[in-house]
Design an enzyme around this catalytic site. Structure first.
Site, PDB file in Angstrom:
ATOM      1  N   TYR A 244     -30.612   3.477  45.208  1.00  0.00           N
ATOM      2  CA  TYR A 244     -30.190   3.171  46.700  1.00  0.00           C
ATOM      3  C   TYR A 244     -30.078   4.596  47.138  1.00  0.00           C
ATOM      4  O   TYR A 244     -29.915   5.503  46.518  1.00  0.00           O
ATOM      5  CB  TYR A 244     -28.896   2.522  46.906  1.00  0.00           C
ATOM      6  CG  TYR A 244     -27.760   2.809  46.143  1.00  0.00           C
ATOM      7  CD1 TYR A 244     -26.949   3.920  46.497  1.00  0.00           C
ATOM      8  CD2 TYR A 244     -27.696   2.238  44.766  1.00  0.00           C
ATOM      9  CE1 TYR A 244     -25.843   4.070  45.573  1.00  0.00           C
ATOM     10  CE2 TYR A 244     -26.476   2.507  43.900  1.00  0.00           C
ATOM     11  CZ  TYR A 244     -25.639   3.471  44.593  1.00  0.00           C
ATOM     12  OH  TYR A 244     -24.622   3.612  43.560  1.00  0.00           O
ATOM     13  N   HIS A 292     -29.950   8.000  42.951  1.00  0.00           N
ATOM     14  CA  HIS A 292     -30.620   8.159  44.213  1.00  0.00           C
ATOM     15  C   HIS A 292     -31.844   8.863  44.125  1.00  0.00           C
ATOM     16  O   HIS A 292     -32.286   9.704  43.057  1.00  0.00           O
ATOM     17  CB  HIS A 292     -29.719   9.154  45.036  1.00  0.00           C
ATOM     18  CG  HIS A 292     -28.475   8.652  45.255  1.00  0.00           C
ATOM     19  ND1 HIS A 292     -27.983   7.514  45.627  1.00  0.00           N
ATOM     20  CD2 HIS A 292     -27.266   9.224  44.752  1.00  0.00           C
ATOM     21  CE1 HIS A 292     -26.641   7.274  45.600  1.00  0.00           C
ATOM     22  NE2 HIS A 292     -26.162   8.602  45.043  1.00  0.00           N
TER      23      HIS A 292
END
Ligand code: C5P
Length: 316
Positions: A244, A292
């Protein structure tokens, strides 16, 4: 035949002198009005200004407007909740959409629903500094430059005390989630970013258990929430790379909606590819950029800078 000749000479011919200019004026007015109210630019006529800056972020930028067109309304409210589809993407536990909605209702029984940011206007120039926590801020002397912006957005811990020279001391919005929560002064708005239902429950518990003045202040005017944005940034901007997006990158994309001019500070890994912080030595030498897609996010920031959509200050 004589009658038609009479009509033409005495009636139609003089009338045409009035009719043609009248039609022309009407035609032009329609397009001008369309230009003013719909921000379109018929026949290359100058568009009305979107903001009062020299260059407004959203003006004449097809690439950016195409991306932002797909954006949901960023801020959560009783009338702007996420869809079940987004909920299923977002959720981290087994509890269902009905349960989530109950929790959101509770949140809005406690917090006011107004969104604390100024909408764009032709007579406003909203300059923003988005400040990440990268170690590249150390020794940068960016403090005064950061504070010079109308709006300064900081993320997670982001201490300023003792680091003023490099990071400034003004904070207009502070983006946080439970793990990074800290007290805010009364000039700072909280932008709370729930990553999961638990985060909303944490928020309810936290604020209902505390009644001192700081928390009253937060309850009364300073809190805004957003979560629908995460899926949008992951899918539209990052094409689903990484688990994400980082809070910093989501905040940067959010700033494109809230500001007319965006400057970005404190983004970028150290020379070994780790996301170090300006306020502490790196503890985990194998941190990289966590879950990330840090490299891709960085490339995006550089690209936006090269295309002169934002100003990116890379530090030292
Ligand atoms: O690490 P933390 O989440 O507190 O930092 C806030 C944001 O700053 C991150 O989400 C990331 O987007 C950005 N950051 C960065 N480079 C670093 C540290 C943080 O780009 N070295």
């Amino acid at each position: 035949c004589r009658f038609s000749y009479f009509c033409f000479v005495f009636f139609l011919f003089p009338l045409s002198f009035f009719l043609f200019p009248l039609c022309f004026v009407c035609f032009c007015s329609v397009f001008l009005i369309a230009g003013v109210f719909l921000s379109c630019s018929p026949f290359g006529l100058p568009r009305p200004p979107v903001c009062a800056c020299n260059k407004c972020l959203m003006e004449h930028d097809q690439w950016l407007s195409e991306r932002t067109k797909e954006s949901p309304e960023p801020f959560l409210s009783p009338t702007n909740n996420i869809s079940e589809d987004t909920f299923n993407w977002w959720k981290y536990d087994r509890r269902n959409f009905a349960f989530y909605n109950k929790i959101v209702d509770k949140v809005f029984q406690i917090f006011p629903t107004k969104v604390n940011f100024t909408r764009s206007s032709p007579d406003l120039c909203r300059t923003c500094a988005v400040v990440g926590n990268s170690g590249n801020l150390n020794g940068s002397h960016y403090g005064p430059l950061i504070d010079f912006h109308d709006i300064v957005i900081r993320i997670n811990r982001a201490p300023t005390k003792g680091f003023e020279r490099d990071v400034g001391n003004k904070t207009t919005y502070h983006v946080m989630y439970p793990n990074s929560f800290r007290n805010l002064d009364n000039t700072t708005h909280l932008l709370f970013f729930p990553f999961k239902i638990y985060d909303l429950q944490w928020l309810i518990r936290f604020f209902t258990q505390r009644i001192d003045s700081d928390y009253d202040m937060l309850l009364s005017k300073n809190s805004t929430f957003f979560n629908s944005f995460m899926k949008y940034v992951h899918q539209i901007w990052l094409k689903q790379k990484g688990r994400y997006p980082s809070t910093g990158f989501i905040t940067l994309v959010l700033s494109l909606h809230m500001c007319d001019e965006v400057s970005v500070f404190g983004f970028g890994a150290d020379k070994n590819g780790n996301w170090n912080h300006y306020y502490e030595p790196l503890r985990n030498k194998r941190l990289r950029t966590g879950q990330h897609p840090g490299k891709l996010e960085y490339q995006f920031i550089v690209k936006l800078h090269e295309q002169q959509k934002i100003n990116f200050f890379r530090g030292w």
